[in-house]
Design a protein around this motif. Structure first.
Motif, PDB file in Angstrom:
ATOM      1  N   LYS A 239       0.896  -1.014  -0.173  1.00 22.43           N
ATOM      2  CA  LYS A 239      -0.085  -0.246   0.069  1.00 22.43           C
ATOM      3  C   LYS A 239       0.736   1.457   0.057  1.00 22.43           C
ATOM      4  O   LYS A 239       2.102   1.238   0.120  1.00 22.43           O
ATOM      5  CB  LYS A 239      -0.780  -0.230   1.233  1.00 22.43           C
ATOM      6  CG  LYS A 239      -1.778  -1.125   1.396  1.00 22.43           C
ATOM      7  CD  LYS A 239      -1.836  -1.796   2.883  1.00 22.43           C
ATOM      8  CE  LYS A 239      -0.288  -2.486   2.897  1.00 22.43           C
ATOM      9  NZ  LYS A 239      -0.391  -3.206   4.302  1.00 22.43           N
ATOM     10  N   MET A 240       0.197   2.317   0.094  1.00 21.36           N
ATOM     11  CA  MET A 240       0.972   3.675   0.089  1.00 21.36           C
ATOM     12  C   MET A 240       1.640   4.064   1.253  1.00 21.36           C
ATOM     13  O   MET A 240       2.661   4.695   1.594  1.00 21.36           O
ATOM     14  CB  MET A 240       0.069   4.741  -0.168  1.00 21.36           C
ATOM     15  CG  MET A 240       0.579   6.263  -0.233  1.00 21.36           C
ATOM     16  SD  MET A 240      -0.758   7.261  -0.716  1.00 21.36           S
ATOM     17  CE  MET A 240       0.237   8.921  -1.114  1.00 21.36           C
ATOM     18  N   GLY A 241       1.107   3.357   2.278  1.00 19.34           N
ATOM     19  CA  GLY A 241       1.910   3.206   3.618  1.00 19.34           C
ATOM     20  C   GLY A 241       1.386   2.139   4.724  1.00 19.34           C
ATOM     21  O   GLY A 241       0.833   1.090   3.799  1.00 19.34           O
ATOM     22  N   PHE A 242       1.588   1.967   5.724  1.00 20.17           N
ATOM     23  CA  PHE A 242       1.133   0.725   6.537  1.00 20.17           C
ATOM     24  C   PHE A 242       1.732  -0.439   6.051  1.00 20.17           C
ATOM     25  O   PHE A 242       1.131  -1.586   5.967  1.00 20.17           O
ATOM     26  CB  PHE A 242      -0.263   0.666   6.036  1.00 20.17           C
ATOM     27  CG  PHE A 242      -1.197   1.597   7.434  1.00 20.17           C
ATOM     28  CD1 PHE A 242      -0.898   3.039   7.316  1.00 20.17           C
ATOM     29  CD2 PHE A 242      -1.869   1.192   8.057  1.00 20.17           C
ATOM     30  CE1 PHE A 242      -1.578   4.062   8.261  1.00 20.17           C
ATOM     31  CE2 PHE A 242      -2.704   2.095   9.087  1.00 20.17           C
ATOM     32  CZ  PHE A 242      -2.543   3.438   9.160  1.00 20.17           C
ATOM     33  N   GLN A 243       3.173  -0.422   5.503  1.00 17.10           N
ATOM     34  CA  GLN A 243       3.562  -1.597   4.875  1.00 17.10           C
ATOM     35  C   GLN A 243       3.691  -2.899   5.618  1.00 17.10           C
ATOM     36  O   GLN A 243       3.717  -3.751   5.294  1.00 17.10           O
ATOM     37  CB  GLN A 243       5.064  -1.049   4.472  1.00 17.10           C
ATOM     38  CG  GLN A 243       4.957  -0.025   3.299  1.00 17.10           C
ATOM     39  CD  GLN A 243       4.236  -0.277   1.950  1.00 17.10           C
ATOM     40  OE1 GLN A 243       3.473  -1.485   1.922  1.00 17.10           O
ATOM     41  NE2 GLN A 243       3.905   0.479   1.209  1.00 17.10           N
ATOM     42  N   GLY A 422       2.227   9.144   4.417  1.00  9.31           N
ATOM     43  CA  GLY A 422       1.628   7.932   4.278  1.00  9.31           C
ATOM     44  C   GLY A 422       0.688   7.399   5.259  1.00  9.31           C
ATOM     45  O   GLY A 422      -0.545   7.363   5.197  1.00  9.31           O
ATOM     46  N   ALA A 426      -3.473   8.316   5.491  1.00 11.79           N
ATOM     47  CA  ALA A 426      -4.331   7.187   5.524  1.00 11.79           C
ATOM     48  C   ALA A 426      -5.638   7.729   6.438  1.00 11.79           C
ATOM     49  O   ALA A 426      -6.666   7.086   6.235  1.00 11.79           O
ATOM     50  CB  ALA A 426      -3.485   5.930   6.082  1.00 11.79           C
TER      51      ALA A 426
END
Lengths: 666, 666
Positions: A239-243, A422, A426
Motif C-alpha cells: 500500500k501507499m503506507g502501512f507496509q 503515508g 491514511a
C-alpha cells in the motif's frame, strides 16, 4: 558519525529562545510528572538494542519487512503490556503510542489488536463474554483484529454481505461469504498475524435479516497457526503506507461458530433463535467516537513530528543569499519558508487543544450514558465526525507541506517525512471517509438549523445559529474573538445556504433524498465551516486557559501561535468571509501584515517550539530532524547502508548492461 | 480472471456518451495518423512478454527491484532507440514516453540518460565534442546522467562546491569534492548504472574562480564497471517514489580529466589556461526551458492517468443509496464525487492546452535564437518558471484527490495511484523548486510593472498590466472571457501589491534585498496569480481553436470542460476576485450554480472522456482502472501474488508469535 557536536546554528537558535522550553514540554505532556514518566518509559524502550534495525526496513523485501516487524512488535508489546497494567492513567496512551513511530515506523501488525479488538470486546460483550475473552486479549494470549470493511463495502455498513445465519439445532452461527465482494478486506494484522477477529456480519434467523452485529471468531489454530477449515485468509499486498500493518482479507465457507460468540451486550440471539433488539443501539457509537477523538490526537503528534524535522532542517540548511554580498542564509530566514512551516507548529497546538476539549466532552457524555442520559450523544457524534474529517486532511496537507519545504531531501525515506505522510493521509480515509463524515455532521446541522428557525434552544456547539438569526449584521473586529465570531458567521451562512439549496431543489420537484444529493457540495462546505468555527474558538479559549497558568513569556508565545492560526485561516477563507461576514478589504490588508509580523515574532522561538515537542531522535527517526542537526553526515550514513552499496559492481551490469552496450556498438 | 466480460455499468456508460471518443483521442494525439503510429508502437512494446513482471516489483527487496528495472529498461531501450531513429517527428516523445508508465512504473534508471545527458551533449558541445560523444550516447554505447545538485546545494547553482581546477602543465582539469556537502546527490542512474556523467563544477584557473560549467566525465570502467580511481560513487537509498531511478551520489578525489572534456560551446578554457567567456550564457536556458515545457506535458499525462483510474472505478463501485428504497448507486452519481473528479479531467485538458502553447512559444524562441534574436527569451523563461510551478503542484494535488476519491482501495499500490502520486509530487521539487521558480518569475513581473508605470510597451504575456493601469474599474462578466479578464485583474492587483510592499519596506529603511525577502509571500502569490491568468486564457483560446475544427458535439464537450475549469477556479479564488475585480456576491452565487450544472452536464460523458485518453491496460497498470472494470477480481488476483500468501503460515509465527503468546499465558 564523524563527531557528536551539535550544529552551531542550532546552538545559536536555542540561545535565542524567549521562553522555558521544558515548561512547554510539561504543558503538552499534561504536567511535569507525566514528562518524567514518559521519559522513563522511553528510556526503558530505547535501551533495548534488538529494537534497532541494522539495515533500514525499507531495503527489505515485503516479506522480510513483515517478519522483522513481527519480531519488533512482540518485543515492544512485552514491555508495553506490563507497563500499561501498572500505569492506568489516561495520559499513558499518548506517550506509549508515540514511541512506536521510531520502532515500527510504518505501522505495527498489532495496531488493531489494541486499537479495535480489545476495545470492542470491552465495549460490546456481556460480563460472561468479557470473562472469557478480555483478559486473554489484553495479555495477548490470543491476538485479534476487527473485520468489518469488505472488498465491496466500506462506508455503507448496512450493505455488508457477510452472513451469520443462525442454526438453532446446533446453536451455532454459520458465517459465510456469498461472493467475492463479501470478503473482508483491510483489517490490520489479518493477513498472517492474528488468530482471532471480531467479524461484523448480517444476522439471519429463519431467512430474516436483522442487521449487522459483531462476532468474535477464531480463524487460525493456536498451536499451528493454520487457517481453520472454512476460513480463507491472506494479505492484501503493498500500500501507499502501512507496509508492515499486515492488512488482510478473509472469507468464510459456511464456517460455524457457537451462538455465544455473538457479542451480546446490546442485541441478543437466544437459544431458540429469538432475536432481542438492543435497547440502545446508539451506545455502540461510544467506541467510534473514542477512535475519532484519538485520531485528533494523532494529528497533533504527526504535525509535531513533521514540523520538528522541517524546522530543524531549515535552521541547519543554508542556501542562496538574501544580501548578495553576505554568506548563504539559513533557509528559515526566508519569509516564504516561515510561511510554510510556522502554521504547522500552530496547527499542531490547535489539534492538541481540540483534542483536550473533545476528550473532556467524550468523558462527560460517557459518564452521562452510564446514568441513562443520552441527550448529548448526537452532538458529540456530529462534532467528532467533522473534526476528524478536517483535522486529518489538514494534518496530511501540513505534513506534506513540511516535506516539500525540505526540498529534495524531504523526498528521502530517511527524512521520515514520506512515511509520515503515508500514515497521516491514511487517516483521511479510515474510520470514516472525509466526505461521508462531513455529510453525517451536515444531517445534524440541517436539523439544528430547522430547530433554530423554530426558535428552539440549541446545543452549545450550534447555539451560534440562534445568535446569527437574531443579529446577522455584526461589525467585524480584527481580534481573535472577532475572528472566531466571523468564522461562526461563515458557518451559519453556509449552513443556511445548504438548507436553502435543499429547499429549492425540493420545491423544483425533486425528492428530498435527491435534493440532499444535489445540495451535497454545499452541505460538505457547511460542515467544514462548522469545524473551522469550532477549531478557531476552541484553540483560542484553550490557549487563554493555558496561558493563565504558565509563565508570562510562555503564555505570550502560546497566544502568538493561536493568533497565527486564526489569522492564517482568515486569509485562507477570505472569500467566504467577504461573502458571509462584514470583514472589509482593509481588515484583510491589516491581517495580511499582521500575519507577516507574527512570522517575524515567532522566528526566534521556532527551534524552541519544536524542541518542546521533545521527540527523542529514536522516535523522530529522521536524518533531517535529529537534535544535533548533523543532517549531511546522517544522510550519507543512511545511504551507505544500502545493500547496493555493499558491492562496487551490481550483478545487473554483467547480466544486462554490458551485453546491451555491446549491442549498441554494432 | 474468472471471465473477460466488461462490467455492465461501463457498457451502459459507454452507450451514453454524446461525442465520438475516437475523434477526441485523435485530437489529443495530434491527429489520426499519430494515433495509428502510437498504437503500432504500443503493440510492439507490449508484445514482449519479458516486460511483464510475474511478481509485482513492490514485493521485491530494494536491490532485486533495481536489478529487475535494469533488465526491463535495457529491453525497452533496445526497442525505443531503434524506433526513435526511424521516427523523428516531435509527436513521438509523447507516446514513446508514456509506454514506460506500465513497464517501469516507478521510474527507469535511464531516465536522465535520455532526459538530460543526451540533450546537454547536444546543446552545449562544440562540433568536435558532438562528434566524439553524441552518437555513442544516443545509441547507449555509453550510459550517462547529469550531475549538478550536491548534498549541500540545489537551488543555488552558484554555490556548488565541486571544483574543476585547470592544470596547464598536463592540460587537464582536476575534479575535486572538498567536503561532504560537495558530493553530487540525486542524479538518476548515478548509483550503480551509468559509466559517464555531465558534472557541473566551479572552474578554477590560477586560483581564480570563473563560475560553474559542465564537463563530461567517465566514472566507471566500460569493461568491468568498477568506479575509476578517485571516484566515490553509490546510491542514495529509498525515496518516496522513483524507487527504481537509482539516484546516486558522487565524490571526486583529485580526479583528472582532459581539458577537452569541458563542454565548450559557450565558455572555453584554452590550452594555456585562458578563460574565454561565453558570448551568450543565456543560451543554456534553452535546455532548462525545454525540460519545464516537457514537465507540463507530464502533468497532462499524470492527471489523465489518475482520472481514468478514478472515474472508471467510480462508475463500477456502488455504495450506499441516494433514495432509501432503491439499490446502491454508482458512486459517480454522488455530486460530491463529481466535484472531486471532473475538475481532474478538465485540468488535464488545460495542461494539454498549455503545453501546446508553451511548445509553440519554445519553438519560436529557439528559432529566433539561431538568428541571434534573444528578445523573447526572458519572457519565455519567466512563463515556463511559473507554469512549471503551478501545473506540477496542481497535478500532484489532483492525482492525490483521485486517490482519496477511491477510498481505501486508492491506498493500494495495485491501484497505481500511490506510485503516480510519488512521481507527480516529485516534479514539484525537481528541475526548479516551486517557491524558487515563482520568485524567478516575480523578478520578471516586478520589472514589467515598473516598465508599465513608465508607459513602456510590454511583452504579450504581461501586456495586461498596461490595460489594467488604464482602466482598473472594469465591469465583471460571468462569461469565459470575463472570467479570464478577472484573473488578469487579480494578477495585476497582486503584482502591484507586491511591488508596493517592496517600496514600503525600502522606504522604511530596509535594503532592497531585504525588502524583497520581506515581500516574498506576496511576490509568490503574484507569480501564481499570473500563471492562473495565463492558464485560464490559454485553455479557453486553445479550446475555441480546437472546437472550431472538430464535430459540433465534441466541440461542445471541450467547451464544457474549459468552462468547468474556469468556473472552478473562480470559486476557488473568490477571495482574490472580491478584492481585485468587480465580481459581486451575486455573480459568485450564479457561478456556484453553473458549476453544479456543468457537473450534471459532464456526468454522462465522464467515461467517454477518460476512454478518449486511450491508455492501454498495460500502461494504466491499475486494478481499479482497467477498461473492463473488473475491479474486485483484479484486486484479489494481485493480492494473491504476495509471497506472504504462498505459504499458509509465515515463519515469524514459530519464531516470534508463538513464544510471545505462550509467555502471555503465564
Amino acid at each position: 558519525m564523524e563527531s557528536h557536536q551539535v550544529n552551531q546554528d542550532l546552538i545559536k537558535e536555542r540561545g535565542r529562545c524567549t521562553f522555558n522550553v521544558k515548561e512547554l514540554t510539561h504543558v503538552l505532556d499534561g504536567g511535569e510528572h507525566i514528562t518524567t514518566k514518559r521519559k522513563q518509559y522511553e528510556d526503558l524502550v530505547f535501551s533495548i538494542k534488538e529494537l534497532k534495525d541494522e539495515i533500514p526496513e525499507e531495503y527489505l523485501s515485503h516479506k522480510d519487512r513483515y517478519e522483522n516487524a513481527v519480531r519488533k512488535a512482540t518485543i515492544l508489546k512485552n514491555i508495553s503490556i506490563k507497563y500499561l497494567k501498572e500505569n492506568t492513567e489516561d495520559s499513558t496512551y499518548g506517550y506509549v503510542s508515540r514511541t512506536v513511530y521510531g520502532i515500527i515506523k510504518d505501522v505495527s501488525p498489532f495496531l488493531l489488536h489494541s486499537g479495535m479488538f480489545v476495545p470492542t470486546i470491552a465495549g460490546q460483550s456481556t460480563p460472561e463474554q468479557k470473562e472469557e475473552w478480555l483478559e486473554k486479549a489484553m495479555s495477548m494470549e490470543i491476538i485479534g483484529t476487527y473485520a468489518q470493511t469488505e472488498l465491496g463495502h466500506g462506508s455503507n455498513l448496512r450493505g455488508l454481505e457477510t452472513t451469520a445465519t443462525y442454526d438453532n439445532n446446533t446453536e451455532e452461527f454459520i458465517l459465510h461469504s456469498p461472493s467475492l465482494t463479501a470478503y473482508k478486506w483491510w483489517p490490520g494484522g489479518l493477513g498472517s498475524t492474528v488468530n482471532h477477529c471480531i467479524v461484523v456480519a448480517q444476522v439471519i434467523i429463519n431467512d430474516k435479516s436483522h442487521g449487522v452485529y459483531p462476532f468474535i471468531v477464531q480463524i487460525r489454530d493456536l498451536q499451528t497457526h493454520m487457517p481453520l477449515p472454512g476460513v480463507k485468509v491472506g494479505e492484501i499486498g503493498p500500500k501507499m503506507g502501512f507496509q508492515t500493518a499486515n492488512n488482510g482479507f478473509l472469507g468464510f465457507d459456511n464456517f460455524r461458530i457457537p451462538r455465544k460468540n455473538m457479542l451480546m451486550k446490546n442485541a441478543q440471539v437466544l437459544k431458540d433463535g429469538t432475536f432481542v433488539k438492543g435497547i440502545n443501539e446508539k451506545l455502540a457509537y461510544g467506541t467510534m467516537v473514542l477512535v475519532r477523538v484519538n485520531i485528533v490526537w494523532d494529528c497533533f503528534v504527526h504535525t509535531a513530528l513533521a514540523s520538528t524535522i522541517a524546522i530543524r532542517y531549515s535552521a541547519v540548511r543554508h542556501q542562496s543569499r538574501i544580501r548578495a554580498k553576505e554568506p548563504e542564509v539559513q533557509i528559515m530566514d526566508y519569509v516564504t519558508q516561515q510561511d510554510k512551516l510556522f502554521i504547522v507548529i500552530a496547527s499542531s497546538h490547535a489539534f492538541n487543544n481540540m483534542h483536550t476539549k473533545l476528550w473532556k466532552g467524550y468523558s462527560k457524555v460517557m459518564e452521562e450514558l452510564t446514568q441513562g442520559n443520552q441527550d448529548n450523544l448526537s452532538e458529540l457524534h456530529a462534532t467528532s465526525c467533522c473534526l476528524k474529517a478536517t483535522c486529518t486532511r489538514d494534518a496530511a496537507l501540513l505534513v506534506e507541506q513540511c516535506r516539500l519545504a525540505c526540498g529534495g531531501h524531504g523526498f528521502m525515506i530517511s527524512s521520515h517525512l514520506p512515511i509520515l505522510y503515508g500514515v497521516t493521509t491514511a487517516a483521511v480515509t479510515y474510520e470514516g471517509e472525509q466526505t461521508v463524515l462531513y455529510l453525517q455532521t451536515a444531517r445534524y446541522l440541517m436539523k439544528a438549523w430547522a430547530a433554530a428557525l423554530q426558535g428552539k434552544v440549541l446545543s452549545p456547539t450550534v447555539a451560534y445559529l440562534t445568535d446569527w438569526l437574531s443579529k446577522t449584521c455584526q461589525k467585524w473586529h480584527n481580534t481573535p474573538e472577532g475572528i472566531a465570531a466571523g468564522f461562526r458567521h461563515v458557518a451559519a451562512g453556509k449552513i443556511k445556504a445548504a438548507f436553502d439549496a435543499i429547499q429549492k431543489h425540493t420545491k423544483a420537484g425533486h425528492d428530498p433524498e435527491v435534493a440532499w444529493n444535489m445540495a451535497s457540495i454545499q452541505l460538505v462546505k457547511a460542515s467544514e465551516a462548522h469545524s473551522r468555527a469550532l477549531l478557531s474558538e476552541v484553540t483560542w479559549s484553550e490557549t487563554l486557559r493555558k496561558a493563565s497558568t504558565v509563565s508570562p513569556n510562555l503564555g505570550q508565545v502560546l497566544k502568538q501561535l493561536a493568533q497565527l492560526y486564526l489569522v492564517y485561516w482568515t486569509l485562507n477563507i477570505s472569500g467566504d468571509l467577504l461573502v458571509y461576514s462584514n470583514i472589509s478589504k482593509d481588515n484583510l490588508a491589516i491581517l495580511r501584515e499582521r500575519y507577516e509580523d507574527l512570522l517575524a515574532i515567532i522566528r526566534p522561538n521556532a527551534i524552541g517550539l519544536v524542541d518542546a515537542f521533545d521527540f527523542r531522535d529514536e522516535i523522530l527517526s529522521s536524518t533531517l530532524g535529529a537534535y544535533d542537526g548533523r543532517v549531511y553526515e546522517r544522510l550519507m550514513v543512511e545511504a551507505l547502508k544500502s545493500p547496493l552499496n555493499r558491492e562496487p559492481v551490481n550483478a545487473s551490469f554483467h547480466k544486462y548492461l554490458k551485453p546491451f552496450m555491446e549491442k549498441a556498438k554494432l
